[in-house]
Write a protein that holds these residues in place. Structure first.
Motif, mmCIF file in Angstrom:
data_model
loop_
_atom_site.group_PDB
_atom_site.id
_atom_site.type_symbol
_atom_site.label_atom_id
_atom_site.label_comp_id
_atom_site.label_asym_id
_atom_site.label_seq_id
_atom_site.Cartn_x
_atom_site.Cartn_y
_atom_site.Cartn_z
ATOM 1 N N GLY A 203 0.778 -1.223 0.000
ATOM 2 C CA GLY A 203 0.000 0.000 0.000
ATOM 3 C C GLY A 203 0.812 1.276 0.000
ATOM 4 O O GLY A 203 0.323 2.321 -0.461
ATOM 5 N N VAL A 204 2.047 1.244 0.480
ATOM 6 C CA VAL A 204 2.870 2.466 0.490
ATOM 7 C C VAL A 204 3.627 2.655 -0.828
ATOM 8 O O VAL A 204 4.355 3.628 -0.988
ATOM 9 C CB VAL A 204 3.863 2.470 1.681
ATOM 10 N N ARG A 205 3.477 1.719 -1.745
ATOM 11 C CA ARG A 205 4.092 1.785 -3.074
ATOM 12 C C ARG A 205 5.602 2.090 -3.018
ATOM 13 O O ARG A 205 6.082 3.071 -3.587
ATOM 14 C CB ARG A 205 3.391 2.847 -3.932
ATOM 15 N N PRO A 206 6.348 1.231 -2.359
ATOM 16 C CA PRO A 206 7.799 1.463 -2.286
ATOM 17 C C PRO A 206 8.472 1.164 -3.617
ATOM 18 O O PRO A 206 7.938 0.419 -4.449
ATOM 19 C CB PRO A 206 8.242 0.462 -1.219
ATOM 20 N N ASP A 207 9.659 1.730 -3.807
ATOM 21 C CA ASP A 207 10.457 1.386 -4.987
ATOM 22 C C ASP A 207 10.946 -0.058 -4.908
ATOM 23 O O ASP A 207 11.179 -0.698 -5.937
ATOM 24 C CB ASP A 207 11.670 2.311 -5.104
ATOM 25 N N ALA A 208 11.149 -0.551 -3.681
ATOM 26 C CA ALA A 208 11.643 -1.918 -3.475
ATOM 27 C C ALA A 208 11.286 -2.358 -2.066
ATOM 28 O O ALA A 208 10.988 -1.536 -1.186
ATOM 29 C CB ALA A 208 13.149 -1.992 -3.686
ATOM 30 N N VAL A 209 11.325 -3.673 -1.844
ATOM 31 C CA VAL A 209 11.073 -4.254 -0.520
ATOM 32 C C VAL A 209 12.287 -5.081 -0.116
ATOM 33 O O VAL A 209 12.821 -5.848 -0.927
ATOM 34 C CB VAL A 209 9.814 -5.145 -0.529
ATOM 35 N N LEU A 210 12.705 -4.913 1.133
ATOM 36 C CA LEU A 210 13.732 -5.777 1.711
ATOM 37 C C LEU A 210 13.046 -6.768 2.633
ATOM 38 O O LEU A 210 12.398 -6.381 3.608
ATOM 39 C CB LEU A 210 14.753 -4.962 2.503
ATOM 40 N N ILE A 211 13.188 -8.069 2.323
ATOM 41 C CA ILE A 211 12.636 -9.134 3.168
ATOM 42 C C ILE A 211 13.764 -9.721 4.005
ATOM 43 O O ILE A 211 14.839 -10.042 3.480
ATOM 44 C CB ILE A 211 11.980 -10.233 2.308
ATOM 45 N N VAL A 212 13.514 -9.861 5.302
ATOM 46 C CA VAL A 212 14.522 -10.410 6.214
ATOM 47 C C VAL A 212 13.973 -11.678 6.859
ATOM 48 O O VAL A 212 13.063 -11.638 7.684
ATOM 49 C CB VAL A 212 14.905 -9.388 7.299
ATOM 50 N N GLY A 213 14.524 -12.799 6.436
ATOM 51 C CA GLY A 213 14.197 -14.108 6.998
ATOM 52 C C GLY A 213 15.347 -15.041 6.675
ATOM 53 O O GLY A 213 16.368 -14.607 6.140
ATOM 54 N N ALA A 214 15.200 -16.306 6.978
ATOM 55 C CA ALA A 214 16.291 -17.250 6.730
ATOM 56 C C ALA A 214 15.754 -18.567 6.220
ATOM 57 O O ALA A 214 14.639 -18.985 6.566
ATOM 58 C CB ALA A 214 17.114 -17.469 7.998
ATOM 59 N N GLY A 215 16.564 -19.224 5.374
ATOM 60 C CA GLY A 215 16.196 -20.524 4.840
ATOM 61 C C GLY A 215 14.939 -20.471 4.002
ATOM 62 O O GLY A 215 14.561 -19.435 3.440
ATOM 63 N N SER A 216 14.243 -21.587 3.938
ATOM 64 C CA SER A 216 13.039 -21.667 3.114
ATOM 65 C C SER A 216 11.928 -20.765 3.640
ATOM 66 O O SER A 216 11.043 -20.349 2.878
ATOM 67 C CB SER A 216 12.545 -23.120 3.063
ATOM 68 N N ALA A 217 11.969 -20.422 4.937
ATOM 69 C CA ALA A 217 10.935 -19.561 5.516
ATOM 70 C C ALA A 217 10.951 -18.162 4.918
ATOM 71 O O ALA A 217 9.949 -17.438 5.006
ATOM 72 C CB ALA A 217 11.108 -19.479 7.028
ATOM 73 N N ALA A 218 12.054 -17.757 4.298
ATOM 74 C CA ALA A 218 12.128 -16.434 3.685
ATOM 75 C C ALA A 218 11.316 -16.348 2.402
ATOM 76 O O ALA A 218 11.087 -15.244 1.886
ATOM 77 C CB ALA A 218 13.591 -16.075 3.398
ATOM 78 N N ALA A 219 10.868 -17.487 1.877
ATOM 79 C CA ALA A 219 10.063 -17.468 0.652
ATOM 80 C C ALA A 219 8.627 -17.032 0.925
ATOM 81 O O ALA A 219 7.984 -16.388 0.083
ATOM 82 C CB ALA A 219 10.069 -18.850 0.003
ATOM 83 N N MET A 220 8.092 -17.387 2.083
ATOM 84 C CA MET A 220 6.681 -17.130 2.377
ATOM 85 C C MET A 220 6.292 -15.662 2.236
ATOM 86 O O MET A 220 5.304 -15.339 1.550
ATOM 87 C CB MET A 220 6.334 -17.659 3.774
ATOM 88 N N PRO A 221 7.010 -14.704 2.835
ATOM 89 C CA PRO A 221 6.591 -13.306 2.688
ATOM 90 C C PRO A 221 6.653 -12.817 1.244
ATOM 91 O O PRO A 221 5.833 -11.993 0.828
ATOM 92 C CB PRO A 221 7.565 -12.543 3.586
ATOM 93 N N GLN A 222 7.607 -13.318 0.478
ATOM 94 C CA GLN A 222 7.703 -12.900 -0.917
ATOM 95 C C GLN A 222 6.527 -13.445 -1.730
ATOM 96 O O GLN A 222 5.959 -12.735 -2.572
ATOM 97 C CB GLN A 222 9.026 -13.356 -1.528
ATOM 98 N N ILE A 223 6.141 -14.684 -1.473
ATOM 99 C CA ILE A 223 4.965 -15.249 -2.139
ATOM 100 C C ILE A 223 3.730 -14.412 -1.803
ATOM 101 O O ILE A 223 2.927 -14.081 -2.685
ATOM 102 C CB ILE A 223 4.768 -16.720 -1.714
ATOM 103 N N ASN A 224 3.596 -14.064 -0.520
ATOM 104 C CA ASN A 224 2.451 -13.250 -0.103
ATOM 105 C C ASN A 224 2.431 -11.901 -0.807
ATOM 106 O O ASN A 224 1.381 -11.429 -1.251
ATOM 107 C CB ASN A 224 2.486 -13.043 1.411
ATOM 108 N N LEU A 225 3.587 -11.269 -0.914
ATOM 109 C CA LEU A 225 3.659 -9.966 -1.599
ATOM 110 C C LEU A 225 3.246 -10.086 -3.056
ATOM 111 O O LEU A 225 2.454 -9.279 -3.566
ATOM 112 C CB LEU A 225 5.073 -9.403 -1.504
ATOM 113 N N ARG A 226 3.798 -11.071 -3.750
ATOM 114 C CA ARG A 226 3.494 -11.235 -5.171
ATOM 115 C C ARG A 226 2.015 -11.570 -5.381
ATOM 116 O O ARG A 226 1.384 -11.058 -6.316
ATOM 117 C CB ARG A 226 4.377 -12.320 -5.780
ATOM 118 N N GLU A 227 1.470 -12.409 -4.521
ATOM 119 C CA GLU A 227 0.070 -12.802 -4.676
ATOM 120 C C GLU A 227 -0.888 -11.648 -4.381
ATOM 121 O O GLU A 227 -2.040 -11.689 -4.809
ATOM 122 C CB GLU A 227 -0.238 -13.985 -3.760
ATOM 123 N N ARG A 228 -0.391 -10.634 -3.685
ATOM 124 C CA ARG A 228 -1.218 -9.472 -3.394
ATOM 125 C C ARG A 228 -0.886 -8.283 -4.281
ATOM 126 O O ARG A 228 -1.202 -7.136 -3.971
ATOM 127 C CB ARG A 228 -1.121 -9.124 -1.905
#
Length: 380
Positions: A203-228
C-alpha cells in the motif's frame, strides 16, 4: 619405602596424565527441529564430512538438538561446559548463538557461532562468528539498491534476533546510501501467512522491498507480496541464500537480489579469488554426497569451522593438551592472532577487539535467474 613412594608418585602422575583426554572434544548445538531446522540440518550433514583427526588429534563430536529454542541451546551449552569440551559450535540461529555466548564465556570455552550474532570482542568475549556480520551485508544491499535506482524501501522482516539486527543495520546502511525506509513490518519465523503486513507494504508503493528471513521460511513473505499484487523489486538477505528458497518460492523468486557468501556460487568466482579453492572443496564433497545444487551457505559454516580449527589447533597444541583450561585459552589466543584464515565464505582476520573478522572478500551480490543464483556484476 622410598622406592614404594616413588612408584606411587609415578602411578599418580600417570593417572593424572591419563585424565587429560587424548582427543579433541567438540560440543555442537544445532536446530535440527523447529522453524530453524532448514539451517541446522545442512550443518549436521556437513559435519559428517569432517575428518577423524585434526592436527593428529582424534576428533569427538557430540551433536545435540536445541529444537530452535534458546532454552534448549543454553541447556546444551551448560552440558558441554560441564563436560569440559574444548570448543562449542552453534547454534544455527541468532537467538541460539546469543543464548550460548554467556555460557561459553562463563566456562572460558571458545564458541564458533554458526549465525551472524554481533560480538563485542575484548577479554570477556569467547564467541567468534563464522557467518558474515549483518552490517557488512547490509551495506552491500543498500549500495546495490542505490545503484539500481531505488530510493524508497519497505522493510519486511522477522521479529526476532536476526530481524532486529537487520532492522538496526539497514537503518544505518540506508542513511549512508541515501535511501528512505517508508514502512516497517514484522512477522514471526513460525508464521505461515502475512496477509496484513503484505497489504500494508504494497500500500505504500515502495520502490523496493527488503525481506529479512532465513532458509526456506524467507520465501513465504515474498509469495504473499506477489500474490497481493506487488510487482516491484525485492531484495533478500544472506540468511535466505539457500536452494530451498527457490524450491519453495518457485516463480515468485525470479529477479530477487541478495548478498551471499562466495560458497553459494563457487564455480562463478574469478580464478584469482582466494576463496574459490576452499569453496569448491566444500561444494564438491557435499554435492557428491547429496546431489547437485544441494549446497547451502549454512552447511558451509561447518566446513569453515573445520578450516578454522585446522589452523588454530596446531598452534594451541604447542601450549597445552586438549581437555585442559590452558588448551582452551590457547585456542582463543590463536584465534585472535592467526591471520588470513581462508574459509569458504571469505577470509578471516580475528583480533582481540574484533571477533567478526570479515572484510569485503566475504560478499557477493546475486540475482535469482532461471531458478539459479547468478553473480551480479557491479553497476557501471
Amino acid at each position: 619405602m622410598k622406592h614404594r613412594i616413588r612408584a606411587a608418585a609415578l602411578a599418580l602422575a600417570l593417572l593424572s596424565a591419563g585424565a587429560v583426554r587424548a582427543e579433541l572434544n567438540i560440543g555442537v548445538s544445532l536446530s535440527l527441529t523447529g522453524p530453524l531446522s532448514s539451517l541446522g540440518l545442512p550443518l549436521k550433514a556437513s559435519l559428517a564430512q569432517w575428518p577423524d583427526t585434526i592436527a593428529g588429534e582424534k576428533v569427538r563430536l557430540t551433536v545435540l538438538d536445541d529444537a530452535s529454542d534458546t532454552t534448549g541451546a543454553v541447556k546444551n551449552a551448560r552440558r558441554f561446559v560441564t563436560e569440559q569440551v574444548d570448543v562449542i559450535l552453534g547454534s544455527s540461529g541468532v537467538p541460539g548463538v546469543l543464548a550460548i555466548a554467556p555460557v561459553a564465556t562463563e566456562g572460558r570455552t571458545v564458541q564458533l557461532a554458526f549465525a551472524p550474532a554481533p560480538r563485542p570482542g575484548g577479554p570477556g568475549d569467547w564467541t567468534f562468528v563464522l557467518p558474515q556480520p549483518v552490517s557488512l551485508m547490509s551495506d552491500a544491499v543498500a549500495r546495490r539498491m542505490a545503484d539500481d535506482g531505488v530510493r524508497r524501501v519497505a522493510f519486511l522482516g522477522w521479529n526476532e534476533g536476526y530481524g532486529e539486527m537487520w532492522l538496526q543495520a539497514f537503518g544505518a546502511s540506508a542513511r549512508k546510501a541515501g535511501l528512505e525506509i517508508v514502512a516497517t513490518e514484522r512477522f514471526a519465523p513460525i508464521d505461515t501467512a502475512i496477509t496484513a503486513q503484505a497489504l500494508k507494504v504494497a500500500g505504500v508503493r515502495p520502490d523496493a522491498v527488503l525481506i529479512v528471513g532465513a532458509g526456506s521460511a524467507a520465501a513465504m513473505p515474498q509469495i504473499n507480496l506477489r500474490e497481493r499484487g506487488y510487482r516491484g523489486p525485492i531484495y533478500q538477505t544472506h540468511g535466505a541464500g539457500s536452494p530451498d528458497l527457490v524450491r519453495v518460492g518457485g516463480r515468485h523468486m525470479e529477479g530477487t537480489v541478495l548478498p551471499a557468501g562466495p560458497v553459494l556460487v563457487a564455480e562463478q568466482l574469478h580464478a584469482a579469488n582466494p576463496v574459490k579453492a576452499v569453496a569448491l572443496e566444500y561444494v564438491s564433497a557435499y554435492e557428491k554426497a547429496h546431489g547437485p545444487n544441494t549446497r547451502t551457505q549454512f552447511g558451509a559454516h561447518a566446513h569453515d569451522a573445520l578450516k578454522v580449527l585446522q589452523r588454530v589447533v596446531p598452534v594451541a597444541l604447542k601450549q597445552a593438551r586438549p581437555g585442559t583450561p590452558a588448551f582452551r585459552q590457547a585456542l582463543r589466543d590463536a584465534l585472535e592472532s592467526e591471520k588470513e584464515i581462508v574459509i569458504s565464505h571469505g577470509v578471516l582476520n580475528y583480533t582481540p577487539t574484533d571477533h567478526l573478522g570479515f572484510d569485503e572478500r566475504g560478499v557477493v551480490m546475486l540475482r535469482i535467474d532461471g531458478g539459479r543464483f547468478r553473480v551480479l556484476p557491479p553497476r557501471q
